[in-house]
Design a protein around this motif. Structure first.
Motif, PDB file in Angstrom:
ATOM      1  N   LEU A  99      22.140  -9.134  51.468  1.00  0.00           N
ATOM      2  CA  LEU A  99      21.950  -7.986  52.337  1.00  0.00           C
ATOM      3  C   LEU A  99      21.603  -8.488  53.732  1.00  0.00           C
ATOM      4  CD1 LEU A  99      21.648  -4.931  52.776  1.00  0.00           C
ATOM      5  CD2 LEU A  99      19.251  -5.174  52.116  1.00  0.00           C
ATOM      6  N   ILE A 100      22.540  -8.369  54.659  1.00  0.00           N
ATOM      7  CA  ILE A 100      22.306  -8.794  56.040  1.00  0.00           C
ATOM      8  C   ILE A 100      21.690  -7.608  56.776  1.00  0.00           C
ATOM      9  CG2 ILE A 100      23.299  -9.922  58.049  1.00  0.00           C
ATOM     10  CD1 ILE A 100      23.663 -11.421  55.375  1.00  0.00           C
TER      11      ILE A 100
ATOM     12  N   LEU B 270      18.579 -11.034  54.182  1.00  0.00           N
ATOM     13  CA  LEU B 270      18.583 -11.923  55.340  1.00  0.00           C
ATOM     14  C   LEU B 270      18.546 -11.083  56.606  1.00  0.00           C
ATOM     15  CD1 LEU B 270      21.475 -14.252  54.103  1.00  0.00           C
ATOM     16  CD2 LEU B 270      19.036 -14.745  53.959  1.00  0.00           C
ATOM     17  N   GLN B 271      17.687 -11.408  57.510  1.00  0.00           N
ATOM     18  CA  GLN B 271      17.571 -10.662  58.756  1.00  0.00           C
ATOM     19  C   GLN B 271      18.422 -11.296  59.845  1.00  0.00           C
ATOM     20  OE1 GLN B 271      13.096 -10.410  58.845  1.00  0.00           O
ATOM     21  NE2 GLN B 271      13.552  -8.236  59.192  1.00  0.00           N
ATOM     22  N   SER B 272      19.051 -10.437  60.631  1.00  0.00           N
ATOM     23  CA  SER B 272      19.964 -10.901  61.669  1.00  0.00           C
ATOM     24  C   SER B 272      19.912  -9.946  62.847  1.00  0.00           C
ATOM     25  CB  SER B 272      21.394 -10.984  61.116  1.00  0.00           C
ATOM     26  OG  SER B 272      22.353 -11.071  62.133  1.00  0.00           O
ATOM     27  N   THR B 273      20.205 -10.460  64.030  1.00  0.00           N
ATOM     28  CA  THR B 273      20.380  -9.595  65.188  1.00  0.00           C
ATOM     29  C   THR B 273      21.720  -8.870  65.058  1.00  0.00           C
ATOM     30  OG1 THR B 273      21.280 -11.497  66.389  1.00  0.00           O
ATOM     31  CG2 THR B 273      18.955 -10.971  66.727  1.00  0.00           C
TER      32      THR B 273
ATOM     33  N   GLU C 143      14.802  -2.706  53.163  1.00  0.00           N
ATOM     34  CA  GLU C 143      13.992  -3.378  52.143  1.00  0.00           C
ATOM     35  C   GLU C 143      13.385  -2.374  51.175  1.00  0.00           C
ATOM     36  OE1 GLU C 143      10.466  -6.780  51.870  1.00  0.00           O
ATOM     37  OE2 GLU C 143      10.828  -5.708  53.745  1.00  0.00           O
ATOM     38  N   ARG C 144      12.961  -1.244  51.685  1.00  0.00           N
ATOM     39  CA  ARG C 144      12.364  -0.219  50.823  1.00  0.00           C
ATOM     40  C   ARG C 144      13.396   0.326  49.836  1.00  0.00           C
ATOM     41  NH1 ARG C 144      10.203   1.701  55.795  1.00  0.00           N
ATOM     42  NH2 ARG C 144      11.582   3.519  55.700  1.00  0.00           N
ATOM     43  N   ILE C 145      14.646   0.436  50.275  1.00  0.00           N
ATOM     44  CA  ILE C 145      15.699   0.930  49.384  1.00  0.00           C
ATOM     45  C   ILE C 145      16.004  -0.097  48.300  1.00  0.00           C
ATOM     46  CG2 ILE C 145      18.130   1.599  49.258  1.00  0.00           C
ATOM     47  CD1 ILE C 145      17.843   2.725  52.082  1.00  0.00           C
TER      48      ILE C 145
ATOM     49  N   ASN D  79      28.793 -14.342  59.317  1.00  0.00           N
ATOM     50  CA  ASN D  79      28.596 -15.788  59.377  1.00  0.00           C
ATOM     51  C   ASN D  79      27.270 -16.204  58.757  1.00  0.00           C
ATOM     52  OD1 ASN D  79      31.085 -16.187  60.606  1.00  0.00           O
ATOM     53  ND2 ASN D  79      30.259 -16.043  62.668  1.00  0.00           N
ATOM     54  N   LEU D  80      26.241 -15.384  58.931  1.00  0.00           N
ATOM     55  CA  LEU D  80      24.970 -15.674  58.276  1.00  0.00           C
ATOM     56  C   LEU D  80      25.133 -15.597  56.762  1.00  0.00           C
ATOM     57  CD1 LEU D  80      21.921 -16.199  58.411  1.00  0.00           C
ATOM     58  CD2 LEU D  80      21.578 -13.714  58.611  1.00  0.00           C
ATOM     59  N   GLY D  81      25.865 -14.608  56.299  1.00  0.00           N
ATOM     60  CA  GLY D  81      26.117 -14.492  54.872  1.00  0.00           C
ATOM     61  C   GLY D  81      26.898 -15.661  54.316  1.00  0.00           C
ATOM     62  N   LEU D  82      27.899 -16.133  55.060  1.00  0.00           N
ATOM     63  CA  LEU D  82      28.696 -17.270  54.608  1.00  0.00           C
ATOM     64  C   LEU D  82      27.829 -18.521  54.430  1.00  0.00           C
ATOM     65  CD1 LEU D  82      32.016 -16.995  56.678  1.00  0.00           C
ATOM     66  CD2 LEU D  82      31.751 -16.783  54.203  1.00  0.00           C
ATOM     67  N   ARG D  83      26.859 -18.688  55.295  1.00  0.00           N
ATOM     68  CA  ARG D  83      25.995 -19.878  55.196  1.00  0.00           C
ATOM     69  C   ARG D  83      25.102 -19.849  53.968  1.00  0.00           C
ATOM     70  NH1 ARG D  83      25.516 -19.007  60.873  1.00  0.00           N
ATOM     71  NH2 ARG D  83      23.422 -18.114  60.653  1.00  0.00           N
TER      72      ARG D  83
END
Length: 248
Positions: A23-24, A47-50, A33-35, A58-62
């Motif tokens: 979950l990005i 994972l938190q992202s801007t 997060e509550r859900i 790309n964050l998910g791929l890593r």
């Protein structure tokens, strides 16, 4: 948030259980997060992202650990046996490097794109009717070779980077990977551009998606007939709406 709940509910009842959900989270609060906490049956890595679609991809791929990688939107959902059918296709066709499916809304109408009715391998000229980010699934080795999503595509017009998913498909196909379109499967997804959106926001969204499609056509020097088709479809729709008296 209700859309995310629908996605999670559809994952809870999947007959195929060997999956993880990354979950990005690009919210400024903890609403997502509550859900997620309501669905302990699902293995969720938050994972938190801007903000930025490609940035999230790309964050998910890593962090992805699976052998098959997909990119569901937060407003899509699946039939209970969708992942099982997808896994069976990959297992039954070891030479397939990726699979794309169509998307449809709650009424079963095509959404997001004009989908090809015939299955088959993706080529340089049929990608536009055979795949989008939420309907594509790659084997891990494809993503390892193709690399990351291009965060510069459409970046100046929209954080959703319109066209970046098709760009990734182009790179995979042009690298020689065997990506197959299987329209008998569908990811449920609401209409991206409902016909009733005639306000400034709707116009801006249409422009952004058109810009993304045009940038891909320019980047890959697609055939002139393909560019003509891109222009012809909305022109024909405009004539159809005019004849039917829908002047707006």
């Amino acid at each position: 948030t209700s859309e995310l709940e629908r996605l999670l509910r559809s994952l809870v009842v999947q007959s195929h259980r060997e999956f993880e959900l990354l979950l990005i989270d690009q919210n400024s609060d903890d609403r997502a997060e509550r859900i997620v906490e309501v669905f302990p049956e699902i293995h969720v890595v938050r994972l938190q992202s801007t903000p930025g679609l490609c940035r999230g991809f790309n964050l998910g791929l890593r962090h992805a650990a699976g052998e098959i990688i997909g990119f569901p939107d937060d407003d899509c959902w699946y039939e209970p046996d969708f992942l099982e059918q997808l896994a069976n296709l990959f297992q039954g066709h070891p030479l397939w490097d990726g699979i794309t499916v169509r998307t449809a809304d709650e009424q079963g109408r095509s959404s997001i794109a004009r989908w090809d009715k015939r299955p088959g391998r993706l080529t340089k000229t049929n990608i536009g009717m055979r795949g989008c980010s939420t309907s594509v699934y790659y084997r891990r080795h494809v993503c390892e070779r193709v690399g990351t999503f291009d965060e510069s595509i459409g970046a100046w017009t929209s954080p959703v980077n319109p066209g970046s998913d098709v760009d990734y498909l182009h790179r995979a196909v042009r690298a020689g990977f065997n990506v197959q379109y299987q329209p008998q499967l569908a990811v449920w997804h609401p209409q991206t551009l409902p016909g009733g959106i005639l306000d400034e926001q709707g116009e801006r969204k249409r422009y952004q998606y058109g810009y993304g499609e045009g940038s891909i056509a320019r980047k890959y020097s697609v055939p002139l007939w393909y560019v003509g088709a891109i222009a012809l479809f909305p022109f024909v729709r405009a004539i159809k709406q005019t004849v039917s008296g829908n002047w707006d």
